[in-house]
Design an enzyme around this catalytic site. Sequence first.
Site, PDB file in Angstrom:
ATOM      1  N   SER A   1       0.846  -1.200   0.000  1.00 10.93           N
ATOM      2  CA  SER A   1       0.000   0.000   0.000  1.00 10.93           C
ATOM      3  C   SER A   1       0.880   1.249   0.000  1.00 10.93           C
ATOM      4  O   SER A   1       1.766   1.379   0.848  1.00 10.93           O
ATOM      5  CB  SER A   1      -0.875   0.026   1.263  1.00 10.93           C
ATOM      6  OG  SER A   1      -1.395   1.323   1.447  1.00 10.93           O
TER       7      SER A   1
ATOM      8  N   HIS B   1      -1.348  -1.196  -4.231  1.00  6.42           N
ATOM      9  CA  HIS B   1      -2.585  -0.970  -3.477  1.00  6.42           C
ATOM     10  C   HIS B   1      -2.729   0.519  -3.195  1.00  6.42           C
ATOM     11  O   HIS B   1      -1.838   1.138  -2.595  1.00  6.42           O
ATOM     12  CB  HIS B   1      -2.553  -1.754  -2.159  1.00  6.42           C
ATOM     13  CG  HIS B   1      -3.833  -1.741  -1.383  1.00  6.42           C
ATOM     14  ND1 HIS B   1      -4.911  -2.523  -1.706  1.00  6.42           N
ATOM     15  CD2 HIS B   1      -4.207  -1.006  -0.304  1.00  6.42           C
ATOM     16  CE1 HIS B   1      -5.888  -2.284  -0.838  1.00  6.42           C
ATOM     17  NE2 HIS B   1      -5.489  -1.379   0.017  1.00  6.42           N
TER      18      HIS B   1
ATOM     19  N   ASP C   1      -4.860   3.356  -1.458  1.00  3.47           N
ATOM     20  CA  ASP C   1      -5.864   3.611  -0.408  1.00  3.47           C
ATOM     21  C   ASP C   1      -6.478   4.992  -0.567  1.00  3.47           C
ATOM     22  O   ASP C   1      -5.900   5.998  -0.141  1.00  3.47           O
ATOM     23  CB  ASP C   1      -5.208   3.485   0.968  1.00  3.47           C
ATOM     24  CG  ASP C   1      -5.026   2.038   1.361  1.00  3.47           C
ATOM     25  OD1 ASP C   1      -3.913   1.667   1.784  1.00  3.47           O
ATOM     26  OD2 ASP C   1      -5.996   1.278   1.227  1.00  3.47           O
TER      27      ASP C   1
ATOM     28  N   MET D   1      -9.109   7.682   0.407  1.00 10.65           N
ATOM     29  CA  MET D   1      -9.938   8.016   1.567  1.00 10.65           C
ATOM     30  C   MET D   1     -10.544   9.413   1.367  1.00 10.65           C
ATOM     31  O   MET D   1      -9.840  10.342   0.980  1.00 10.65           O
ATOM     32  CB  MET D   1      -9.093   7.997   2.834  1.00 10.65           C
ATOM     33  CG  MET D   1      -8.449   6.647   3.129  1.00 10.65           C
ATOM     34  SD  MET D   1      -7.471   6.702   4.663  1.00 10.65           S
ATOM     35  CE  MET D   1      -6.590   5.135   4.538  1.00 10.65           C
TER      36      MET D   1
ATOM     37  N   HIS E   1      -8.511   0.707  -3.430  1.00 13.71           N
ATOM     38  CA  HIS E   1      -9.359   0.427  -2.265  1.00 13.71           C
ATOM     39  C   HIS E   1     -10.046   1.725  -1.901  1.00 13.71           C
ATOM     40  O   HIS E   1      -9.431   2.622  -1.302  1.00 13.71           O
ATOM     41  CB  HIS E   1      -8.470  -0.093  -1.119  1.00 13.71           C
ATOM     42  CG  HIS E   1      -9.193  -0.276   0.169  1.00 13.71           C
ATOM     43  ND1 HIS E   1      -8.513  -0.441   1.362  1.00 13.71           N
ATOM     44  CD2 HIS E   1     -10.507  -0.309   0.478  1.00 13.71           C
ATOM     45  CE1 HIS E   1      -9.384  -0.583   2.343  1.00 13.71           C
ATOM     46  NE2 HIS E   1     -10.601  -0.512   1.840  1.00 13.71           N
TER      47      HIS E   1
ATOM     48  N   MET F   1     -12.209   3.871   0.172  1.00 15.07           N
ATOM     49  CA  MET F   1     -12.854   4.089   1.453  1.00 15.07           C
ATOM     50  C   MET F   1     -13.600   5.416   1.344  1.00 15.07           C
ATOM     51  O   MET F   1     -13.179   6.461   1.858  1.00 15.07           O
ATOM     52  CB  MET F   1     -11.800   4.104   2.570  1.00 15.07           C
ATOM     53  CG  MET F   1     -11.202   2.736   2.817  1.00 15.07           C
ATOM     54  SD  MET F   1      -9.623   2.742   3.686  1.00 15.07           S
ATOM     55  CE  MET F   1      -8.500   2.926   2.288  1.00 15.07           C
TER      56      MET F   1
ATOM     57  N   MET G   1     -10.949  -6.721   5.787  1.00 13.78           N
ATOM     58  CA  MET G   1     -10.175  -5.745   6.555  1.00 13.78           C
ATOM     59  C   MET G   1      -9.751  -6.366   7.881  1.00 13.78           C
ATOM     60  O   MET G   1     -10.600  -6.846   8.649  1.00 13.78           O
ATOM     61  CB  MET G   1     -11.005  -4.479   6.806  1.00 13.78           C
ATOM     62  CG  MET G   1     -11.276  -3.622   5.573  1.00 13.78           C
ATOM     63  SD  MET G   1      -9.798  -3.086   4.727  1.00 13.78           S
ATOM     64  CE  MET G   1      -9.058  -2.013   5.971  1.00 13.78           C
TER      65      MET G   1
ATOM     66  N   ASP H   1      -6.147  -6.972   4.400  1.00 14.60           N
ATOM     67  CA  ASP H   1      -5.590  -5.626   4.412  1.00 14.60           C
ATOM     68  C   ASP H   1      -5.528  -5.068   5.833  1.00 14.60           C
ATOM     69  O   ASP H   1      -6.552  -4.847   6.471  1.00 14.60           O
ATOM     70  CB  ASP H   1      -6.512  -4.735   3.552  1.00 14.60           C
ATOM     71  CG  ASP H   1      -5.971  -3.338   3.372  1.00 14.60           C
ATOM     72  OD1 ASP H   1      -6.643  -2.544   2.684  1.00 14.60           O
ATOM     73  OD2 ASP H   1      -4.903  -3.028   3.914  1.00 14.60           O
TER      74      ASP H   1
HETATM   75  C1  DX5 Z   1      -6.110   1.091   6.047  1.00 15.93           C
HETATM   76  C2  DX5 Z   1      -5.649   0.717   4.654  1.00 15.93           C
HETATM   77  C3  DX5 Z   1      -4.540  -0.314   4.636  1.00 15.93           C
HETATM   78  C4  DX5 Z   1      -3.284   0.099   5.288  1.00 15.93           C
HETATM   79  C5  DX5 Z   1      -2.261  -1.026   5.258  1.00 15.93           C
HETATM   80  O1  DX5 Z   1      -7.304   1.831   5.948  1.00 15.93           O
HETATM   81  O2  DX5 Z   1      -6.718   0.168   3.931  1.00 15.93           O
HETATM   82  O3  DX5 Z   1      -4.235  -0.606   3.263  1.00 15.93           O
HETATM   83  O4  DX5 Z   1      -2.721   1.196   4.782  1.00 15.93           O
HETATM   84  O5  DX5 Z   1      -1.991  -1.275   6.564  1.00 15.93           O
HETATM   85  P1  DX5 Z   1      -0.544  -1.642   7.114  1.00 15.93           P
HETATM   86  O6  DX5 Z   1       0.264  -0.379   7.103  1.00 15.93           O
HETATM   87  O7  DX5 Z   1      -0.821  -2.164   8.500  1.00 15.93           O
HETATM   88  O8  DX5 Z   1       0.020  -2.692   6.188  1.00 15.93           O
HETATM   89 ZN    ZN Z   2      -6.313  -0.646   1.841  1.00 16.72          ZN
END
Ligand code: DX5
Ligand code: ZN
Length: 217
Positions: A7, A32, A34, A36, A65, A67, A136, A174
């Site tokens: 990620s 990946h 993320d 948000m 991903h 969110m 998750m 994840d």
């Molecule tokens: C959290 C994200 C994850 C995160 C990965 O909302 O979806 O992808 O960044 O987590 P760690 O850093 O624990 O691998």
């Molecule tokens: Zn993620």
Amino acid sequence: MTLIAPSILSADFAALGEAVRNMQRWEADYIHLDVMDGSFVSNITFGHTMIKALRKHTSLPFDAHLMVENPLKWVPTYKAAGVDIFTFHIEADRHAHRTIQQIKKCEMKAGIALNPSTPLTSIEYLLDDLDMVLIMSVNPGAPAQKFIPSAVEKIRKLNDMICERGLDVLIQVDGGINETTAKHCIDAGANILVAGNAVFSALDPKIMIRRLRCENC
Ligand code: DX5
Ligand code: ZN
């Protein structure tokens, strides 16, 4: 073989182009991303504009991903930005089946993410239409959190559901993935592991990615 999707949430946000180039060099399988929106989760990261800018820096698949609230409205935009897998949260969508249809119409792979408290029954009538389910193992919104152990049983039950129906649905996990939790998730049936902190904080990220695949376990 287990796929690893680092990620970029744990990368240097002032140098994300370099981060994705590095991830290709480290032999990651997916990138990946993320996304948000500050509403579905309290944090804000980046959106389609950043993803479009990153697209030319790597040939690796973009595993987005989202969110975000109301994911349906974003499907064509993220396709245009170069996303390959569009994963949205079931908790953010009252019309999840329609969103999956739209994702497929835009020729992306369709994934649904489940928060730690969301039961597998919530996707019972969607599993046949999905390419991937994201379990998750932390509460979404931040990197480097502690792995939630109940995720392992959830992975196992989801794997049983997929096998019973003879489906070809990938299980992605994840949050809080490290060498120890990776093995538990793989043993339970996970196919793709997301890892941010474990990869970007490693002395040698390329070796860490190999270790997370657990090739010799
Ligand atoms: C959290 C994200 C994850 C995160 C990965 O909302 O979806 O992808 O960044 O987590 P760690 O850093 O624990 O691998
Ligand atoms: Zn993620």
